[in-house]
Design a protein around this motif. Structure first.
Motif, mmCIF file in Angstrom:
data_model
loop_
_atom_site.group_PDB
_atom_site.id
_atom_site.type_symbol
_atom_site.label_atom_id
_atom_site.label_comp_id
_atom_site.label_asym_id
_atom_site.label_seq_id
_atom_site.Cartn_x
_atom_site.Cartn_y
_atom_site.Cartn_z
ATOM 1 N N LEU A 299 1.080 -1.124 0.032
ATOM 2 C CA LEU A 299 0.056 -0.049 -0.005
ATOM 3 C C LEU A 299 0.824 1.269 -0.193
ATOM 4 C CD1 LEU A 299 -2.763 -1.070 2.591
ATOM 5 C CD2 LEU A 299 -2.551 -1.467 0.010
ATOM 6 N N SER B 135 -0.580 4.222 0.790
ATOM 7 C CA SER B 135 -1.049 5.208 1.963
ATOM 8 C C SER B 135 -1.082 4.514 3.252
ATOM 9 C CB SER B 135 -2.459 5.434 1.601
ATOM 10 O OG SER B 135 -3.388 4.014 1.720
ATOM 11 N N GLU B 136 -0.920 5.411 4.220
ATOM 12 C CA GLU B 136 -0.901 4.896 5.778
ATOM 13 C C GLU B 136 -2.036 4.108 6.148
ATOM 14 O OE1 GLU B 136 -0.082 8.333 8.051
ATOM 15 O OE2 GLU B 136 1.916 8.375 7.477
ATOM 16 N N VAL B 137 -1.940 3.240 6.908
ATOM 17 C CA VAL B 137 -2.891 2.254 7.377
ATOM 18 C C VAL B 137 -3.163 2.789 8.915
ATOM 19 C CG1 VAL B 137 -3.719 0.084 7.814
ATOM 20 C CG2 VAL B 137 -2.756 0.503 5.687
ATOM 21 N N HIS B 138 -4.600 2.952 9.326
ATOM 22 C CA HIS B 138 -4.575 3.122 10.965
ATOM 23 C C HIS B 138 -5.393 1.999 11.430
ATOM 24 C CE1 HIS B 138 -4.844 7.570 9.012
ATOM 25 N NE2 HIS B 138 -3.736 7.514 9.612
ATOM 26 N N MET B 139 -4.626 1.465 12.333
ATOM 27 C CA MET B 139 -5.232 0.342 13.195
ATOM 28 C C MET B 139 -5.476 0.695 14.489
ATOM 29 S SD MET B 139 -2.885 -2.790 11.311
ATOM 30 C CE MET B 139 -4.075 -3.738 12.140
ATOM 31 N N SER C 15 -6.944 1.368 0.500
ATOM 32 C CA SER C 15 -6.548 1.798 1.849
ATOM 33 C C SER C 15 -7.453 0.863 2.704
ATOM 34 C CB SER C 15 -6.870 3.303 1.856
ATOM 35 O OG SER C 15 -7.975 3.677 1.739
ATOM 36 N N PHE C 16 -6.905 0.540 3.777
ATOM 37 C CA PHE C 16 -7.854 -0.364 4.911
ATOM 38 C C PHE C 16 -7.662 0.335 6.001
ATOM 39 C CE2 PHE C 16 -6.779 -3.452 1.416
ATOM 40 C CZ PHE C 16 -7.836 -4.182 1.319
ATOM 41 N N TYR C 17 -8.699 0.431 6.589
ATOM 42 C CA TYR C 17 -8.766 0.864 8.072
ATOM 43 C C TYR C 17 -9.488 -0.199 8.763
ATOM 44 C CZ TYR C 17 -8.207 5.785 6.159
ATOM 45 O OH TYR C 17 -7.589 6.655 5.264
#
Length: 260
Positions: A49, A51-55, A255-257
């Motif tokens: 990815l 983009s940044e992923v927020h977990m 992008s996965f949140y």
């Protein structure tokens, strides 16, 4: 000591990655096969990815992850057989022996000079294949699907209706007691709706219209229009185009949140 191409810090985030299922309509699968690829293979070079992923962890703390890699695979309802896995591993080791003429490390032990290879390509290939073919287990969440891509083609008569059928099929596979495999991370699996459009043969205006209808029904965050070109290349007249399927993974614009 032999040296590995990847360090441990690189190996772990590349090997233990979120798994995403792909469930395609027959027409979408036929479209990708025109390029001698499955849909999952089509995406493989773009599995990292941008983009940044927020977990969020169980304590609701937010973590930002960069350069996350995901593993996309077509849904298979039968677990891999141990015999088939052993044969695959044997074949990988047999085909990954060091080339002749490579400089080796020489270690003297008494009256003997031992030639030790500086690299272990067979082990790295074995390790990668082992981790990829490892079946999912009930006691942990490795290789459990976190999300599912539902893929239909713009050339189908009713693509939006096809998405509904694919969604029902995914729900049946996950929740029907007849299926013990594959494994899923959460009961309500995240779904992404991907409209596959071949620009060399399809109607561009119709594809855009279907895409707008998808977003109205399923929301803008979960719908994607993926354009491919199945036109046969004329190497004599076309300029040389890079082949991402023969190189390392490129970057994927998804992008996965994720809430863990």
């Amino acid at each position: 000591m032999a040296q590995c191409v990847q360090s441990v810090q690189e190996l772990i985030p590349d090997s233990f990655v979120p798994c995403v299922a792909a469930l395609c309509s027959d027409e979408a699968e036929r479209l990708t096969r025109l390029n001698h690829l499955s849909f999952a293979e089509l995406l493989k070079p773009f599995s990292r990815l941008t983009s940044e992923v927020h977990m969020r962890d169980p304590n609701n703390q937010l973590h930002v992850i960069k350069n996350l890699k995901i593993a996309v695979s077509n849904i298979v309802t039968q677990p891999p057989q141990p015999g088939a896995i052993r044969k695959l591993l044997n074949d990988v080791v047999s085909g990954s022996q060091p080339a002749e003429g490579l400089v080796a490390n020489v270690i003297t032990a008494g009256d003997y000079d031992l030639n030790i290879s500086a690299t272990t390509p067979w082990f790295e290939s074995y390790r990668e294949t082992f981790l990829q073919s490892m079946p999912a287990s009930d006691h942990e969440f490795l290789n459990h699907y976190l999300a599912c891509m539902l893929v239909a083609s713009s050339s189908e008569a009713e693509p939006v209706e096809q998405f509904s059928k694919l969604s029902q099929e995914q729900h049946r596979i996950q929740h029907n007691s007849d299926y013990s495999y594959p494994k899923w991370f959460i009961p309500n699996t995240l779904k992404y709706y991907v409209l596959l459009h071949d620009v060399s043969a399809g109607d561009e205006q119709r594809a855009e219209s279907i895409y707008e209808e998808m977003k109205q029904k399923y929301g803008t965050q979960g719908c994607y229009l993926l354009k491919i070109n199945s036109r046969t290349s004329n190497r004599a007249s076309d300029e040389q185009i890079p082949d991402p399927w023969s190189h390392k993974p490129q970057k994927l614009y998804f992008s996965f949140y994720v809430l863990v």
